[in-house]
Design a protein around this motif. Structure first.
Motif, PDB file in Angstrom:
ATOM      1  N   TYR A 289      52.552  -2.473   1.913  1.00 58.56           N
ATOM      2  CA  TYR A 289      52.360  -2.088   3.307  1.00 58.56           C
ATOM      3  C   TYR A 289      50.866  -1.869   3.567  1.00 58.56           C
ATOM      4  O   TYR A 289      50.309  -2.380   4.546  1.00 58.56           O
ATOM      5  CB  TYR A 289      53.143  -0.821   3.654  1.00 58.56           C
ATOM      6  N   GLY A 290      50.236  -1.117   2.688  1.00 58.74           N
ATOM      7  CA  GLY A 290      48.807  -0.878   2.864  1.00 58.74           C
ATOM      8  C   GLY A 290      47.993  -2.158   2.766  1.00 58.74           C
ATOM      9  O   GLY A 290      47.087  -2.394   3.576  1.00 58.74           O
ATOM     10  N   HIS A 293      48.246  -4.375   5.783  1.00 65.19           N
ATOM     11  CA  HIS A 293      47.670  -3.763   6.977  1.00 65.19           C
ATOM     12  C   HIS A 293      46.186  -3.446   6.801  1.00 65.19           C
ATOM     13  O   HIS A 293      45.601  -2.695   7.593  1.00 65.19           O
ATOM     14  CB  HIS A 293      48.461  -2.507   7.366  1.00 65.19           C
ATOM     15  N   LEU A 295      44.429  -1.676   4.597  1.00 69.30           N
ATOM     16  CA  LEU A 295      44.055  -0.278   4.388  1.00 69.30           C
ATOM     17  C   LEU A 295      43.210  -0.043   3.138  1.00 69.30           C
ATOM     18  O   LEU A 295      42.798   1.092   2.881  1.00 69.30           O
ATOM     19  CB  LEU A 295      45.316   0.597   4.337  1.00 69.30           C
ATOM     20  N   ARG A 299      43.899   3.502  -0.542  1.00 71.20           N
ATOM     21  CA  ARG A 299      44.915   3.991   0.374  1.00 71.20           C
ATOM     22  C   ARG A 299      46.261   3.306   0.118  1.00 71.20           C
ATOM     23  O   ARG A 299      47.319   3.941   0.183  1.00 71.20           O
ATOM     24  CB  ARG A 299      44.462   3.778   1.822  1.00 71.20           C
ATOM     25  N   SER A 300      46.233   2.013  -0.212  1.00 71.33           N
ATOM     26  CA  SER A 300      47.474   1.293  -0.523  1.00 71.33           C
ATOM     27  C   SER A 300      48.165   1.911  -1.737  1.00 71.33           C
ATOM     28  O   SER A 300      49.380   2.108  -1.747  1.00 71.33           O
ATOM     29  CB  SER A 300      47.176  -0.186  -0.779  1.00 71.33           C
ATOM     30  N   LEU A 303      49.761   5.211  -0.821  1.00 68.03           N
ATOM     31  CA  LEU A 303      51.041   5.003  -0.132  1.00 68.03           C
ATOM     32  C   LEU A 303      52.129   4.627  -1.141  1.00 68.03           C
ATOM     33  O   LEU A 303      53.274   5.069  -1.030  1.00 68.03           O
ATOM     34  CB  LEU A 303      50.897   3.912   0.927  1.00 68.03           C
ATOM     35  N   VAL A 333      48.230   7.426   7.015  1.00 66.45           N
ATOM     36  CA  VAL A 333      48.232   6.318   7.991  1.00 66.45           C
ATOM     37  C   VAL A 333      47.899   6.871   9.371  1.00 66.45           C
ATOM     38  O   VAL A 333      48.021   8.053   9.622  1.00 66.45           O
ATOM     39  CB  VAL A 333      49.593   5.582   8.041  1.00 66.45           C
TER      40      VAL A 333
END
Length: 333
Positions: A289-290, A293, A295, A299-300, A303, A333
Motif C-alpha cells: 500500500y505504501g 502510494h 510513501l 513509511r511503507s 505500515l 497516513v
C-alpha cells in the motif's frame, strides 16, 4: 503509461482456511512439523478435519490475505486464482468480492474440489498448516487476465503457487505482460520449506529481473542462501534483488535497495501475540500500500509492521479493524 486501476493484482492459491487451536501433543501424534506448511491429499484432508476441534472457516490463501489487508488500507486490488464451481468455491468468491477485490477467474466446472488449508494454532501462537490444493493446481496461462495485469501497479505472486508447473508458466506470462507496460512484479517466498523445493528457480527469478520486489522472512531468506547467518543472507540478497523487504520477527524488518538499508522496528501488539497466521501476508499488504502510494520505504515498512501486529493480535489471517483508520490514528497516513 496510463494510471493503474489497481494498486496490486495478486496471483495465488484460492483456498478456504479452516483454523483451529491444537496442543503440541496433537502435532507430534499426527507427525506435523510445527510452523511448517505441508501439502496433503484429499484423504488426509478429510482425516485431519475429523480430528480437529471447533474451527473457523473463511476464504484465505496467502496472496488473497494480502489483498484483504490492502483493501483494509483503502487500496484497490484484483485476484487471480482457481476454484471449482462448488460450494466452497462460491464461498471463496463471495468473501473476496465482498471486501472489494475483483476476482475475474472463472471457476472450473469439473475436476477436483476447491482447496482448503487446515491451520492448527498452538498456545504460543505458532501456526502449522496442512494444505489440500485441489482446484488451485488447475491455474494456467489461460486464466491470466491480460487487462487486469496491465491495469495493476504491482503484480504479486505467492511462492506457494510455484508447485504446479502450469501455474509457473501463468506467473511468467503475467510478469512479461506487466513489464511490457512498465509495471512491477513482486514475489513472496511464503515458506522456508517452499524455498527448499525451489531455491534455484526463486534465485533465478530474482537475479534475471522477472521479480522486482522480494518479500521474505528471516527463515526463508536464510534458506534461500543456505546460511544460518541472517547478516550473510541480507548481504547476499542486496546483491541479487532490485528491492527486498525482509521481516525479522520481534526485531522488525529491513528494506534493502541498491545496497541501502532501511530498518524499522516491530509494532507493538495490543494484548500480546495470539496467532501468527497471516503476519507475513499482512506485512506485504501494508508495504505494498505504501509503495504503490509513493510513501517511501520507511513509511511503507511501518505500515507493514502495523498490519502484521494487528493480525497476530487475534485468531485469523484477516484484519478485524480498519487498517486505514488504525494507520491514521498512528499518524502513518
Amino acid at each position: 503509461m496510463t494510471a493503474p486501476r489497481y494498486d496490486v493484482l495478486g496471483i495465488g492459491n484460492a483456498i478456504v482456511d479452516v483454523i483451529a487451536r491444537a496442543d503440541e501433543e496433537f502435532l507430534v501424534r499426527e507427525g506435523l512439523s510445527k510452523g511448517s506448511m505441508t501439502l496433503i491429499d484429499q484423504a488426509r484432508a478429510e482425516a485431519l478435519y475429523d480430528m480437529m476441534g471447533p474451527a473457523t472457516e473463511a476464504s484465505g490463501g496467502s496472496a488473497a490475505n494480502t489483498l484483504a489487508g490492502l483493501g483494509s488500507f483503502g487500496g484497490k486490488a484484483a485476484f487471480i486464482g482457481k476454484v471449482k464451481a462448488d460450494q466452497l468455491g462460491e464461498v471463496f468468491r463471495h468473501d473476496i468480492t465482498a471486501i472489494g477485490v475483483d476476482f475475474p477467474t472463472q471457476g472450473a466446472d469439473d475436476g477436483v474440489a476447491t482447496a482448503r488449508c487446515f491451520i492448527l494454532v498452538t498456545p504460543d501462537g505458532e501456526r502449522t498448516m496442512s494444505t489440500y490444493l485441489g482446484a488451485c493446481q488447475g491455474l494456467n496461462v489461460e486464466d491470466i487476465d491480460v487487462a487486469a495485469v496491465e491495469a495493476a501497479a504491482v503484480t504479486y505472486l505467492e511462492g506457494y503457487l510455484w508447485d504446479p508447473p502450469a501455474a509457473k508458466e501463468a506467473f511468467r506470462k503475467a510478469s512479461e505482460i506487466a513489464h511490457k507496460v512498465g509495471r512491477k512484479v513482486a514475489l513472496s517466498l511464503s515458506d522456508s520449506f517452499c524455498v527448499d523445493r525451489y531455491r534455484a528457480e526463486f534465485l533465478d527469478l530474482v537475479r534475471t529481473g522477472v521479480v522486482d520486489i522480494l518479500f521474505a522472512n528471516a527463515g526463508e531468506l536464510k534458506s534461500l542462501y543456505e546460511t544460518g547467518d541472517i547478516e550473510a543472507a541480507l548481504a547476499a540478497v542486496a546483491g541479487d534483488a532490485k528491492l527486498a523487504a525482509v521481516t525479522l520477527s520481534e526485531k522488525g524488518c529491513v528494506v534493502i535497495e541498491g545496497g541501502e538499508r532501511v530498518a524499522v522496528p516491530a509494532a507493538p501488539v495490543e494484548g500480546g501475540i495470539v496467532d501468527l497466521t497471516g503476519a507475513g501476508d499482512l506485512f506485504a499488504a501494508g508495504f505494498l500500500y505504501g509503495y504503490t502510494h509513493g510513501l517511501g520505504h520507511k513509511r511503507s515498512a511501518e505500515l507493514g509492521a502495523l498490519a502484521a501486529a494487528e493480525v497476530i493480535s487475534h485468531v485469523g489471517a484477516r484484519p478485524l479493524v480498519s487498517l486505514k483508520e488504525l494507520a491514521q490514528e498512528r499518524g502513518l497516513v
